[in-house]
Scaffold this active site. Structure first.
Site, PDB file in Angstrom:
ATOM      1  N   TYR A 246     -17.777  -4.399   4.351  1.00 53.96           N
ATOM      2  CA  TYR A 246     -17.513  -3.072   4.917  1.00 53.96           C
ATOM      3  C   TYR A 246     -16.827  -2.190   3.887  1.00 53.96           C
ATOM      4  CZ  TYR A 246     -12.450  -2.497   5.905  1.00 53.96           C
ATOM      5  OH  TYR A 246     -11.101  -2.261   5.813  1.00 53.96           O
ATOM      6  N   PHE A 374      -8.886   3.391   1.796  1.00 51.96           N
ATOM      7  CA  PHE A 374     -10.115   3.036   1.083  1.00 51.96           C
ATOM      8  C   PHE A 374     -10.024   1.558   0.741  1.00 51.96           C
ATOM      9  CE2 PHE A 374     -12.112   1.643  -2.765  1.00 51.96           C
ATOM     10  CZ  PHE A 374     -13.413   2.070  -2.622  1.00 51.96           C
ATOM     11  N   GLU A 375     -11.035   0.814   1.160  1.00 56.90           N
ATOM     12  CA  GLU A 375     -11.171  -0.556   0.712  1.00 56.90           C
ATOM     13  C   GLU A 375     -12.612  -1.000   0.947  1.00 56.90           C
ATOM     14  OE1 GLU A 375      -8.259  -2.850   2.826  1.00 56.90           O
ATOM     15  OE2 GLU A 375      -9.269  -2.695   4.757  1.00 56.90           O
ATOM     16  N   ILE A 376     -13.109  -1.794   0.034  1.00 49.80           N
ATOM     17  CA  ILE A 376     -14.405  -2.444   0.174  1.00 49.80           C
ATOM     18  C   ILE A 376     -14.133  -3.938   0.156  1.00 49.80           C
ATOM     19  CG2 ILE A 376     -16.655  -2.855  -0.896  1.00 49.80           C
ATOM     20  CD1 ILE A 376     -16.577  -0.042  -2.005  1.00 49.80           C
TER      21      ILE A 376
END
Length: 535
Positions: A246, A374-376
């Site tokens: 995600y 924000f993070e993946i």
């Protein structure tokens, strides 16, 4: 031999040779007259053409190409796009420092051709947006930024979540701004609000006290629910169960650089678990006891740091050299004095070391965390038993109510306990802003590529037409103005990594700002490999 030596002209000393500076202030006749007799042959005139009456001295013929060659070399070396210019030291270290690639490195420096990248297989991933109906304007700005700088090429799906039902206006408007698949879901009450094992009255009193103490967002009940949801429940939502990765998107965020490669695929290829672009320090008053529980989880489960935990703890001071105690005195024969010995001794001598009330296992939380808006990340990290045990322990402590624990320090401390530096990726090439904090990289030299206009693609034409039919004809003008703005990206800089970035100038770069935790990341990632430059 002696006669031959006398006939040959000897070289003059350098003081007698004409200089370029002197030549610039004298005419050819004056220079000719200043030549020494031994260099008389340079005055010999040479015809420009075989039968031409026009002639010039030999020294002019020799000097002219030398001057042209020097000028060409100077222009070539000083040109900003010249490879030679980048290789020749400028005298001072660059302002942007390169980070060691021991555990992590930038996936792509500069731009790629996204048309070639889009043919690669897609990763099973989605954008996740938690928003309320009233936040639609901020969500639109975020989606426009994501689409312009990345998703117009890669078309990853969106999952929108809300603790209430999304209204039809929200859904229809969102679909007008992207051609990617979109799903809308409602959060189950069991994942939002007070759990059964919490006394809601006590929890609300704790939140009210935080509001009275002016703790940022501390008095907002919905903010506490949101932090808990993103800490331990979002990855369990039914709409996300089918995904492996995600990318979190918040309302009112902004991207500054074109992302012309697939970061999901790059994370998979590099065997990464978690990616960030900003790391900063948390407000101490929001998490006064969070480290006690995180450290206790690590101790109870006998977890040994893999090298990432050290990013979140204060460096230990160097041990002071203990003065050698007198030998032969029974009072000092023992390795450490006993309490009764201390009482009999002089005040201050042989005292036990002071205990820091904030230290756990000799460690103190430095307040650093990855800024999780924000993070993946890999969703199986959050779904793992280890993370679930960590979250359960933190949740049962009551810190999400009695204090204002955010999901950012929860994610970060869990990563610190369970992951290694090689599992983490710093998206240094992503330009990103949320509220008043931004990271925006410099553009990479010799790695910029022309970009086809965003407005004019089939997807955007269809969206503009849909808006026009709905009675809104301003979209084409709006997109044209945006296209003109983004077509003028920032200059390249040495060690820059960005692609067509245009940074906001109203707030400073967080990477070198006080309160940034990039120095802590760099320390555990292998350090800087270039010296400190100006600015």
């Amino acid at each position: 031999m002696e006669q031959m030596r006398k006939r040959l002209p000897t070289l003059p000393s350098y003081e007698n040779l004409p200089t370029l500076k002197s030549l610039s202030h004298t005419n050819l006749r004056e220079v000719s007259e200043k030549l020494t007799p031994r260099w008389e042959f340079l005055r010999k005139r040479i015809r420009i053409r075989g039968n031409s009456k026009t002639s010039v001295p030999l020294y002019v013929v020799l000097l002219f190409p030398a001057i042209i060659l020097i000028l060409v070399l100077v222009i070539f070396v000083r040109h900003p796009d010249s490879p030679a210019g980048r290789l020749i030291p400028s005298g001072a270290p660059p302002s942007i420092r390169k980070i060691s690639e021991k555990y992590d490195k930038v996936f792509t420096t500069g731009c790629l051709d996204p048309k070639k990248e889009v043919n690669a297989p897609r990763v099973n991933a989605a954008f996740v947006v938690l928003a309320r109906n009233k936040e639609l304007p901020g969500v639109i700005d975020s989606i426009k930024s994501v689409e312009r700088h990345f998703n117009q090429w890669f078309h990853y799906p969106y999952v929108f979540l809300n603790n209430e039902e999304f209204n039809s206006t929200f859904k229809e408007t969102i679909r007008n701004y992207t051609s990617s698949p979109v799903e809308f879901g409602k959060i189950d009450p069991s994942s939002w609000g007070y759990p059964d094992w919490v006394d809601a009255r006590v929890a609300k009193e704790g939140i009210a006290k935080q509001g009275d103490a002016a703790i940022m967002y501390g008095g907002m009940e919905s903010y506490h629910h949101m932090c808990r949801f993103y800490s331990g429940f979002f990855y369990k939502h039914e709409l996300l169960l089918k995904y492996d990765w995600y990318w979190r998107v918040e309302p009112d965020i902004k991207y500054f650089c074109d992302i012309t490669y697939d970061p999901f695929a790059a994370m998979v290829k590099a065997n990464k678990t978690y990616g960030f672009t900003i790391a900063v320090k948390e407000l101490k008053e929001t998490v006064p006891n969070i480290f006690r529980y995180a450290s206790a989880y690590k101790r109870v489960n006998n977890i040994t740091s893999q090298g990432l935990w050290e990013m979140f703890v204060e460096p230990k001071p160097e041990k002071e050299k203990i003065e050698e105690l007198p030998k032969g005195d029974p009072k000092y024969d023992k390795e450490k004095p006993l309490p009764e010995d201390i009482l009999r001794g002089e005040p201050g001598s042989g005292t036990l070391p002071e205990i820091d009330p904030e230290a756990m296992e000799g460690e103190i939380y430095n307040m650093c965390h990855f800024w999780s808006n924000f993070e993946i990340a890999r969703l199986d990290f959050f779904r793992s038993k280890e993370y679930e045990d960590f979250f359960t322990m933190m949740d049962r402590s009551g810190g999400f109510w009695m204090e204002r624990w955010g999901d950012a320090p929860i994610h970060s401390l869990a990563a610190g306990a369970l992951l290694s530096p090689s599992d983490i990726h710093y998206f240094r090439d992503f330009g990103y802003r949320h509220t008043t904090i931004q990271h925006c990289p410099a553009n990479a030299p010799a790695r910029q590529m022309p970009r086809a206009p965003y407005f004019g693609t089939p997807d955007m034409n269809a969206i503009a037409e849909a808006r026009h039919r709905a009675g809104d004809s301003s979209m084409k003008k709006e997109l044209a103005e945006e296209e003109e703005y983004w077509a003028k990206w920032d200059d390249v800089k040495e060690n820059g990594v960005g692609c067509r970035c245009r940074c906001d100038t109203d707030i400073p770069e967080v990477e070198v700002k006080e309160g940034s935790c990039i120095p802590e990341w760099v320390e555990i990632a292998g350090g800087f490999v270039t010296p400190q430059g100006p600015g």
